[in-house]
Design an enzyme around this catalytic site. Sequence first.
Site, PDB file in Angstrom:
ATOM      1  N   GLU A   1     -11.664  55.658   4.348  1.00 27.06           N
ATOM      2  CA  GLU A   1     -10.508  55.304   3.516  1.00 27.06           C
ATOM      3  C   GLU A   1      -9.256  55.887   4.180  1.00 27.06           C
ATOM      4  O   GLU A   1      -9.279  57.014   4.670  1.00 27.06           O
ATOM      5  CB  GLU A   1     -10.684  55.893   2.104  1.00 27.06           C
ATOM      6  CG  GLU A   1      -9.511  55.588   1.183  1.00 27.06           C
ATOM      7  CD  GLU A   1      -9.741  56.049  -0.256  1.00 27.06           C
ATOM      8  OE1 GLU A   1     -10.451  57.062  -0.463  1.00 27.06           O
ATOM      9  OE2 GLU A   1      -9.202  55.397  -1.173  1.00 27.06           O
TER      10      GLU A   1
ATOM     11  N   LYS B   1      -8.789  48.047  -3.494  1.00 27.83           N
ATOM     12  CA  LYS B   1      -9.421  49.024  -4.415  1.00 27.83           C
ATOM     13  C   LYS B   1      -9.142  48.609  -5.857  1.00 27.83           C
ATOM     14  O   LYS B   1      -7.972  48.465  -6.250  1.00 27.83           O
ATOM     15  CB  LYS B   1      -8.824  50.401  -4.123  1.00 27.83           C
ATOM     16  CG  LYS B   1      -9.513  51.580  -4.770  1.00 27.83           C
ATOM     17  CD  LYS B   1      -8.863  52.878  -4.226  1.00 27.83           C
ATOM     18  CE  LYS B   1      -9.600  54.121  -4.587  1.00 27.83           C
ATOM     19  NZ  LYS B   1      -9.027  55.329  -3.922  1.00 27.83           N
TER      20      LYS B   1
ATOM     21  N   CYS C   1     -14.046  54.100  -2.374  1.00 30.39           N
ATOM     22  CA  CYS C   1     -13.995  55.454  -2.928  1.00 30.39           C
ATOM     23  C   CYS C   1     -14.190  55.519  -4.444  1.00 30.39           C
ATOM     24  O   CYS C   1     -15.308  55.464  -4.925  1.00 30.39           O
ATOM     25  CB  CYS C   1     -12.705  56.135  -2.493  1.00 30.39           C
ATOM     26  SG  CYS C   1     -12.853  57.933  -2.558  1.00 30.39           S
TER      27      CYS C   1
HETATM   28  N1  LIG Z   1     -10.268  59.329  -3.484  1.00 30.19           N
HETATM   29  C1  LIG Z   1     -10.828  58.599  -4.435  1.00 30.19           C
HETATM   30  O1  LIG Z   1     -10.503  57.453  -4.614  1.00 30.19           O
HETATM   31  C2  LIG Z   1     -11.881  59.118  -5.326  1.00 30.19           C
HETATM   32  C3  LIG Z   1     -12.241  60.532  -5.378  1.00 30.19           C
HETATM   33  O2  LIG Z   1     -11.832  61.376  -4.589  1.00 30.19           O
HETATM   34  C4  LIG Z   1     -13.163  60.901  -6.457  1.00 30.19           C
HETATM   35  O3  LIG Z   1     -13.558  60.009  -7.236  1.00 30.19           O
HETATM   36  O4  LIG Z   1     -13.496  62.062  -6.586  1.00 30.19           O
END
Ligand SMILES: NC(=O)CC(=O)C(=O)O
Length: 282
Positions: free
Chosen positions: A43, A118, A159
């Site tokens: 990401e 996302k 994520c």
């Molecule tokens: N960075 C994200 O989108 C998610 C995350 O860090 C988490 O759910 O913990």
Amino acid sequence: MTALRLALVQLAVGAQKTANLVSARSKVLAAAKAGANMVVLPECFNSPYGTQYFSQYAEEIDTASPSESIKALSEMARDSKVFLVGGSIPEREKSTGDLFNTCTVWSPEGELVAKHRKVHLFDIDFPGKIVFKESEVLKPGNSLTEFSTPWGKFGVAICYDMRFPEVAMIAARRGCVGMIYPGAFNQTTGPLHWELLLRARAVDNQIFTAACSPALDRSATYHAWGHSTIVDPYARIVATTSDAEDIVYGDLDLDLIGNVRQAVPVYSQRRFDLYPDVSAAG
Ligand SMILES: NC(=O)CC(=O)C(=O)O
């Protein structure tokens, strides 16, 4: 069909976009040389992760007139002849100026085959630990995403999307053999939930799961968890790593999906007379 060799590039991401792209390219080429058929980037692989950076680093995704990161991703995939799940980049939508956190997926010919914005924005408040509000600057995507390979279909999500079981469940029930998550958990949520969620999505759906993080940089404003990990359909860890820059490899034996579904047939024992089949959604 032989096993699919999957490589997760746990990249050390810095403030220089061009340097990030050059480094990503060298690692994608190295992974291909080591036999990878599919390579995943983290990401926000071209920019530091943080709401204060998204606008500055954002690019339009237009393959007819490719910007720096889009051109680099297409060339990486083409020159290494792999399926490339291109982590994510901050995307600016041309017509509205809206910003998204977007993953692009590339064929071994360098063609764009999927794009995932996302869908669940990372808005959390962990008192005394971490406050993060992607929704202050980003808009959420509005669709679920999958792409086809000679080894089968894969779902892709980013994520925080990993925390929503419906995303993986819908992909699995539509025939995907795995879920790929470019991600960047942190030093608070990583040790709590990263491995647990990957194994949960795998065991629920009897599919492969994989998540690719940036390496930890203590001088950055966001401290990524690292620990890029591949999990098999029995929910066993195939490969993982620490928080340092690394490439994680796993050979995915697709026969395991049939084997586990025969041994533990929950996949075909669902009671859709008692609850809805979510695969109709999305
Ligand atoms: N960075 C994200 O989108 C998610 C995350 O860090 C988490 O759910 O913990």
